[in-house]
Write a protein that holds these residues in place. Sequence first.
Motif, PDB file in Angstrom:
ATOM      1  N   THR A  72     -16.768   2.257  39.046  1.00  0.00           N
ATOM      2  CA  THR A  72     -17.052   1.076  38.237  1.00  0.00           C
ATOM      3  C   THR A  72     -16.817   1.353  36.761  1.00  0.00           C
ATOM      4  OG1 THR A  72     -19.395   1.701  38.117  1.00  0.00           O
ATOM      5  CG2 THR A  72     -18.741   0.208  39.886  1.00  0.00           C
ATOM      6  N   HIS A  73     -15.779   2.101  36.465  1.00  0.00           N
ATOM      7  CA  HIS A  73     -15.480   2.444  35.082  1.00  0.00           C
ATOM      8  C   HIS A  73     -14.600   1.354  34.466  1.00  0.00           C
ATOM      9  CE1 HIS A  73     -15.128   4.947  31.586  1.00  0.00           C
ATOM     10  NE2 HIS A  73     -13.811   5.013  31.682  1.00  0.00           N
ATOM     11  N   TYR A  74     -15.154   0.613  33.524  1.00  0.00           N
ATOM     12  CA  TYR A  74     -14.449  -0.478  32.878  1.00  0.00           C
ATOM     13  C   TYR A  74     -14.258  -0.160  31.394  1.00  0.00           C
ATOM     14  CZ  TYR A  74     -15.693  -3.105  37.085  1.00  0.00           C
ATOM     15  OH  TYR A  74     -15.843  -3.530  38.376  1.00  0.00           O
ATOM     16  N   VAL A  75     -13.007  -0.036  30.982  1.00  0.00           N
ATOM     17  CA  VAL A  75     -12.689   0.275  29.594  1.00  0.00           C
ATOM     18  C   VAL A  75     -12.329  -1.006  28.864  1.00  0.00           C
ATOM     19  CG1 VAL A  75     -11.205   1.572  28.036  1.00  0.00           C
ATOM     20  CG2 VAL A  75     -11.866   2.566  30.228  1.00  0.00           C
ATOM     21  N   ALA A  76     -13.035  -1.284  27.788  1.00  0.00           N
ATOM     22  CA  ALA A  76     -12.793  -2.495  26.990  1.00  0.00           C
ATOM     23  C   ALA A  76     -12.132  -2.132  25.671  1.00  0.00           C
ATOM     24  CB  ALA A  76     -14.102  -3.232  26.727  1.00  0.00           C
ATOM     25  N   GLY A  77     -11.103  -2.853  25.325  1.00  0.00           N
ATOM     26  CA  GLY A  77     -10.516  -2.747  23.995  1.00  0.00           C
ATOM     27  C   GLY A  77     -11.174  -3.762  23.077  1.00  0.00           C
ATOM     28  N   VAL A  78     -11.390  -3.371  21.828  1.00  0.00           N
ATOM     29  CA  VAL A  78     -12.078  -4.241  20.869  1.00  0.00           C
ATOM     30  C   VAL A  78     -11.291  -4.283  19.559  1.00  0.00           C
ATOM     31  CG1 VAL A  78     -14.238  -4.695  19.640  1.00  0.00           C
ATOM     32  CG2 VAL A  78     -14.288  -3.566  21.882  1.00  0.00           C
ATOM     33  N   ASP A  79     -11.100  -5.476  19.030  1.00  0.00           N
ATOM     34  CA  ASP A  79     -10.432  -5.613  17.735  1.00  0.00           C
ATOM     35  C   ASP A  79     -10.879  -6.904  17.063  1.00  0.00           C
ATOM     36  OD1 ASP A  79      -8.852  -4.866  15.634  1.00  0.00           O
ATOM     37  OD2 ASP A  79      -6.936  -5.297  16.608  1.00  0.00           O
ATOM     38  N   GLU A  80     -10.572  -7.011  15.781  1.00  0.00           N
ATOM     39  CA  GLU A  80     -10.993  -8.172  15.001  1.00  0.00           C
ATOM     40  C   GLU A  80      -9.813  -8.797  14.279  1.00  0.00           C
ATOM     41  OE1 GLU A  80     -10.676  -8.103  11.557  1.00  0.00           O
ATOM     42  OE2 GLU A  80     -10.010  -6.009  11.545  1.00  0.00           O
ATOM     43  N   ALA A  81     -10.027  -9.997  13.780  1.00  0.00           N
ATOM     44  CA  ALA A  81      -9.070 -10.671  12.917  1.00  0.00           C
ATOM     45  C   ALA A  81      -9.845 -11.382  11.823  1.00  0.00           C
ATOM     46  CB  ALA A  81      -8.241 -11.675  13.722  1.00  0.00           C
ATOM     47  N   VAL A  86     -14.744 -14.277  10.532  1.00  0.00           N
ATOM     48  CA  VAL A  86     -14.077 -13.134  11.143  1.00  0.00           C
ATOM     49  C   VAL A  86     -14.297 -13.274  12.643  1.00  0.00           C
ATOM     50  CG1 VAL A  86     -16.095 -11.597  10.917  1.00  0.00           C
ATOM     51  CG2 VAL A  86     -13.813 -10.618  11.170  1.00  0.00           C
ATOM     52  N   VAL A  87     -13.259 -13.018  13.423  1.00  0.00           N
ATOM     53  CA  VAL A  87     -13.320 -13.189  14.872  1.00  0.00           C
ATOM     54  C   VAL A  87     -13.098 -11.840  15.544  1.00  0.00           C
ATOM     55  CG1 VAL A  87     -12.289 -14.323  16.879  1.00  0.00           C
ATOM     56  CG2 VAL A  87     -12.526 -15.571  14.727  1.00  0.00           C
ATOM     57  N   VAL A  88     -13.957 -11.510  16.498  1.00  0.00           N
ATOM     58  CA  VAL A  88     -13.868 -10.239  17.221  1.00  0.00           C
ATOM     59  C   VAL A  88     -13.694 -10.528  18.700  1.00  0.00           C
ATOM     60  CG1 VAL A  88     -14.967  -8.017  17.686  1.00  0.00           C
ATOM     61  CG2 VAL A  88     -15.404  -9.190  15.516  1.00  0.00           C
ATOM     62  N   ALA A  89     -12.806  -9.773  19.343  1.00  0.00           N
ATOM     63  CA  ALA A  89     -12.582  -9.939  20.779  1.00  0.00           C
ATOM     64  C   ALA A  89     -12.704  -8.599  21.486  1.00  0.00           C
ATOM     65  CB  ALA A  89     -11.207 -10.548  21.047  1.00  0.00           C
ATOM     66  N   VAL A 111     -17.261 -15.355  17.172  1.00  0.00           N
ATOM     67  CA  VAL A 111     -16.954 -15.868  15.832  1.00  0.00           C
ATOM     68  C   VAL A 111     -18.140 -15.591  14.914  1.00  0.00           C
ATOM     69  CG1 VAL A 111     -16.408 -17.916  14.466  1.00  0.00           C
ATOM     70  CG2 VAL A 111     -15.477 -17.669  16.792  1.00  0.00           C
ATOM     71  N   ILE A 112     -17.880 -14.867  13.836  1.00  0.00           N
ATOM     72  CA  ILE A 112     -18.908 -14.606  12.819  1.00  0.00           C
ATOM     73  C   ILE A 112     -18.626 -15.524  11.633  1.00  0.00           C
ATOM     74  CG2 ILE A 112     -20.049 -12.886  11.392  1.00  0.00           C
ATOM     75  CD1 ILE A 112     -20.213 -12.266  14.354  1.00  0.00           C
ATOM     76  N   GLU A 113     -19.501 -16.477  11.419  1.00  0.00           N
ATOM     77  CA  GLU A 113     -19.254 -17.503  10.414  1.00  0.00           C
ATOM     78  C   GLU A 113     -19.386 -16.979   8.987  1.00  0.00           C
ATOM     79  OE1 GLU A 113     -18.036 -20.236  11.208  1.00  0.00           O
ATOM     80  OE2 GLU A 113     -18.608 -20.642  13.291  1.00  0.00           O
ATOM     81  N   ARG A 114     -18.845 -17.771   8.064  1.00  0.00           N
ATOM     82  CA  ARG A 114     -18.830 -17.406   6.652  1.00  0.00           C
ATOM     83  C   ARG A 114     -20.223 -17.093   6.119  1.00  0.00           C
ATOM     84  NH1 ARG A 114     -21.568 -19.107   2.364  1.00  0.00           N
ATOM     85  NH2 ARG A 114     -21.303 -21.284   3.050  1.00  0.00           N
ATOM     86  N   GLU A 115     -21.216 -17.858   6.526  1.00  0.00           N
ATOM     87  CA  GLU A 115     -22.574 -17.643   6.006  1.00  0.00           C
ATOM     88  C   GLU A 115     -23.087 -16.248   6.338  1.00  0.00           C
ATOM     89  OE1 GLU A 115     -22.076 -22.053   6.793  1.00  0.00           O
ATOM     90  OE2 GLU A 115     -21.614 -20.169   7.829  1.00  0.00           O
ATOM     91  N   GLU A 116     -22.837 -15.786   7.546  1.00  0.00           N
ATOM     92  CA  GLU A 116     -23.305 -14.449   7.929  1.00  0.00           C
ATOM     93  C   GLU A 116     -22.520 -13.360   7.202  1.00  0.00           C
ATOM     94  OE1 GLU A 116     -24.434 -11.803  11.900  1.00  0.00           O
ATOM     95  OE2 GLU A 116     -23.568 -13.809  12.130  1.00  0.00           O
ATOM     96  N   ILE A 117     -21.237 -13.589   7.009  1.00  0.00           N
ATOM     97  CA  ILE A 117     -20.421 -12.633   6.251  1.00  0.00           C
ATOM     98  C   ILE A 117     -20.998 -12.445   4.861  1.00  0.00           C
ATOM     99  CG2 ILE A 117     -18.160 -12.269   5.184  1.00  0.00           C
ATOM    100  CD1 ILE A 117     -16.945 -13.726   7.628  1.00  0.00           C
ATOM    101  N   THR A 119     -18.445  -7.512  10.780  1.00  0.00           N
ATOM    102  CA  THR A 119     -17.454  -7.071  11.763  1.00  0.00           C
ATOM    103  C   THR A 119     -18.086  -6.148  12.791  1.00  0.00           C
ATOM    104  OG1 THR A 119     -15.710  -7.228  10.091  1.00  0.00           O
ATOM    105  CG2 THR A 119     -15.225  -5.937  12.054  1.00  0.00           C
ATOM    106  N   MET A 120     -18.925  -5.219  12.348  1.00  0.00           N
ATOM    107  CA  MET A 120     -19.605  -4.313  13.278  1.00  0.00           C
ATOM    108  C   MET A 120     -20.498  -5.107  14.250  1.00  0.00           C
ATOM    109  SD  MET A 120     -18.620  -1.164  12.549  1.00  0.00           S
ATOM    110  CE  MET A 120     -16.994  -1.906  12.237  1.00  0.00           C
ATOM    111  N   ALA A 121     -21.219  -6.088  13.717  1.00  0.00           N
ATOM    112  CA  ALA A 121     -22.079  -6.914  14.566  1.00  0.00           C
ATOM    113  C   ALA A 121     -21.252  -7.686  15.583  1.00  0.00           C
ATOM    114  CB  ALA A 121     -22.896  -7.878  13.709  1.00  0.00           C
TER     115      ALA A 121
END
Length: 224
Positions: free
Chosen positions: A32-41, A50-53, A95-101, A110-112
């Motif tokens: 059950t080893h699931y590797v996730a890739g993570v990146d932002e824009a 800022v959007v993270v996937a 999606v991390i909105e402008r107010e939180e940024i 971005t870390m969050a």
Amino acid sequence: MKAEASLAPLTSILSPKGRGSKREKRVAQYATHYVAGVDEAGRGPLAGPVVVAAVILDARRPIEGLNDSKKLSETKRETLFPLIVERALAYSVVVIEREEIDRINIFQATMAGMTRALLGLTPAATEALIDGNRLPKDLPCPARAIVGGDALEPSISAASILAKVSRDRLMVAMDTQFPGYGFAEHKGYPTPVHLAALQRLGPCVEHRRSFAPVKLLLDQGQLF
């Protein structure tokens, strides 16, 4: 299919007495080893979220043409987006909105977002590959930071594409709500056209107050 076949010799040698043993637990973890890739824009723009996937790819359903989203044309990104959504074992877009940024700063936002994106995966990731050289402190699984990972690891490339396309769509919609800034073209980045619009119109509510060009105008009393 190959992963399942490779497990057969290991599971077949486990006796009933071995159930619950460390060896069996290791086999179960491998299964059950699931590797996730993570990146932002969107770390650099003056406006918008800022959007993270996070994406867990399915080895049985490969996707040709994955690469760093910045190296792909808009048409190619839009073509790959539905393929990733359809073929991935799991994906999550946050999606991390402008107010939180503005409240916690762009790095912490971005870390969050990375942590939230991983928490949103079902099945849950057992390992994360994160583009860049820093890792959030509260990740739900072990992780590795990979500089330039969006061009090296397919799962990170997939996350890069989901994040980029999702954010671009949000900025196009924002352009209709706040016309005149050119959000549909520059997506909030500090291009000459955007900076000129800022000087002419002043910041709108989606501009990041903590970013220097916007903060300067706000200090001068310019607000949309």
